[in-house]
Design an enzyme around this catalytic site. Structure first.
Site, PDB file in Angstrom:
ATOM      1  N   GLY A 106       0.889  -1.335  -0.073  1.00 23.02           N
ATOM      2  CA  GLY A 106       0.063   0.095  -0.083  1.00 23.02           C
ATOM      3  C   GLY A 106       0.926   1.529   0.207  1.00 23.02           C
ATOM      4  N   GLY A 145       6.709  -2.608   3.039  1.00 18.85           N
ATOM      5  CA  GLY A 145       6.442  -3.087   4.404  1.00 18.85           C
ATOM      6  C   GLY A 145       6.856  -4.606   4.664  1.00 18.85           C
ATOM      7  CG  ASP A 204      -0.632  -0.118   8.500  1.00 20.00           C
ATOM      8  OD1 ASP A 204      -1.444   0.989   8.462  1.00 20.00           O
ATOM      9  OD2 ASP A 204      -0.808  -1.091   7.919  1.00 20.00           O
TER      10      ASP A 204
HETATM   11  O1  F6P Z   1      -0.987  -1.112   5.404  1.00 23.91           O
HETATM   12  C1  F6P Z   1      -1.532   0.059   4.808  1.00 23.91           C
HETATM   13  C2  F6P Z   1      -2.912  -0.022   4.917  1.00 23.91           C
HETATM   14  O2  F6P Z   1      -3.589   1.167   4.606  1.00 23.91           O
HETATM   15  C3  F6P Z   1      -3.592  -0.725   6.115  1.00 23.91           C
HETATM   16  O3  F6P Z   1      -3.798   0.429   7.148  1.00 23.91           O
HETATM   17  C4  F6P Z   1      -5.116  -1.138   5.774  1.00 23.91           C
HETATM   18  O4  F6P Z   1      -5.487  -2.000   6.362  1.00 23.91           O
HETATM   19  C5  F6P Z   1      -4.536  -1.518   4.284  1.00 23.91           C
HETATM   20  O5  F6P Z   1      -3.405  -1.065   3.688  1.00 23.91           O
HETATM   21  C6  F6P Z   1      -5.673  -1.459   3.115  1.00 23.91           C
HETATM   22  O6  F6P Z   1      -5.124  -2.172   2.205  1.00 23.91           O
HETATM   23  P1  F6P Z   1      -5.650  -1.778   0.590  1.00 23.91           P
HETATM   24  O7  F6P Z   1      -4.991  -0.758  -0.096  1.00 23.91           O
HETATM   25  O8  F6P Z   1      -5.493  -3.095  -0.121  1.00 23.91           O
HETATM   26  O9  F6P Z   1      -7.227  -1.609   0.787  1.00 23.91           O
END
Ligand code: F6P
Length: 361
Positions: free
Chosen positions: A14, A115, A140
């Site tokens: 992400g 990450g 996070d």
């Molecule tokens: O790891 C970052 C994050 O924004 C988390 O806080 C959240 O749970 C997740 O990614 C959401 O992921 P995606 O972008 O796949 O919806």
């Protein structure tokens, strides 16, 4: 190991504010200070699979320091060890294809910004002899081995602003206001934003909550004249003996569970059990988008610069980290597939408790 002349850089997982600050620092340090050639790999490991790799010049990274997102693009689904060429194909290991593309572009090392998932992706290449240096990112703040990741500060700033804003409307309408923030299984954003905004209740994944205790706090506040309650809730919060609220399952993602929805569950329960009106706000992706705060631009620059200095010092397979106020490094493999959670006795949890914040336990 031969002399490093050409490096590849990718951003995986992400996105978060500050990625471009790292890309800029890596590229400029590599070109200006060490006369290297830098190649941007598009969309994380996906670009390595599909051979979407382009040379970066100082001009390409000019004016991006303040820009959110990543100019390279990112992907949190591309795992070369389990890749489907089309949705109908069974997953197969295309690591060889990636190695071929690395060879074709004569990349002597990879800078992998990401990450825990990206670091485990890097680990796969390290085992096959590719020199990788890692830079930890995520809003996070849950990367093992570093006290802080860039992006976290910006997310906390956005979440704190939201909590501050619901404060006044909560007071006007005598409501319980729940703000659900991101963080996966780690409660760092909810904790920091909750403390920064003086939230009355903070619910973290690491400290399972008892809804009756949360309601008791809401009612008690009313009894001593505070007719509103502010709750900072992590998307991963869960009740004692219960599970997390799953928003969706992303097929083919190495980490398929996407959390979300607990804020509404808690708000509805408060209203049903106390008769006090409750509302939920889910912050979602506004925490991840937009301009990085200055501290994240600084951290991104420090991390990006350190990544190149590490590579040029001959270090291999290291992850740049922050320990206290010092930028240092650890083996990348130490951070692969691990999450740094909030210790239940963390000093900030203790401080919050001592100033009267409830954790629903
Ligand atoms: O790891 C970052 C994050 O924004 C988390 O806080 C959240 O749970 C997740 O990614 C959401 O992921 P995606 O972008 O796949 O919806």
């Amino acid at each position: 190991m031969g002399k490093i002349q050409r490096i590849g850089i990718l951003t995986g997982g992400g996105d978060c504010p500050g990625l471009n600050a790292v890309i800029r620092a890596v590229t400029k340090t590599a070109i200006f200070h060490h006369q290297l050639e830098v190649f941007g790999i598009e969309d994380g490991f996906l670009g390595l699979i599909e051979n979407r790799i382009r040379q970066l010049t100082p001009l390409d990274v000019s004016n991006i320091l303040t820009l959110g997102g990543t100019i390279l693009g990112s992907s949190n689904k591309a795992d070369p060890t389990r890749w489907r060429d089309t949705p109908e194909h069974d997953p197969c290991d295309v690591t060889d294809r990636c190695l071929h593309h690395i060879e074709q572009h004569r990349l002597d090392a990879l800078v992998c910004i990401g990450g825990d998932g990206t670091m485990s992706g890097a680990a796969n290449f390290i085992h096959l002899g590719v020199n990788c240096v890692g830079v930890p990112k995520t809003i996070d703040n849950d990367v093992h081995g570093t006290d802080v990741t860039f992006g976290f500060g910006t997310a906390v700033t956005v979440a704190t602003d939201a909590l501050d804003r619901v404060h006044t409307t909560a007071a006007s309408h005598h409501r319980a206001m729940v703000v659900e923030v991101m963080g996966r299984n780690a409660g760092w954003i909810a904790l920091h934003a909750g403390v920064a905004s003086g939230a009355d209740v903070i619910l973290l994944p690491e400290i399972p909550y008892d809804i009756d205790k949360v309601c008791q706090r809401v009612v008690e506040r009313g009894q001593y004249g505070k007719r509103f309650t502010i709750l900072s809730i992590s998307e991963g919060a869960r009740p004692v003996g219960g599970g997390q609220v799953v928003a969706q399952v992303v097929k083919d993602s190495p980490d398929p569970i996407r959390l979300g929805g607990v804020g509404k569950v808690v708000a509805d329960q408060i209203q049903a059990k106390t008769g006090i009106e409750a509302r939920a706000t889910v912050l979602g992706y506004v925490q991840r988008g937009g301009t990085p705060i200055p501290a994240d631009r600084v951290l991104g620059t420090e991390f990006g610069h350190a990544a190149i200095e590490l590579l040029m010092s001959g270090a291999q397979s290291r992850l740049v980290v922050m320990k206290g106020r010092t930028v240092t490094d650890i083996p990348i493999l130490d951070a692969a597939n691990k999450q740094r959670l909030v210790p239940v006795d963390h000093p900030l949890v203790e401080a919050a408790r001592d100033v009267g914040t409830d954790f629903g336990d």
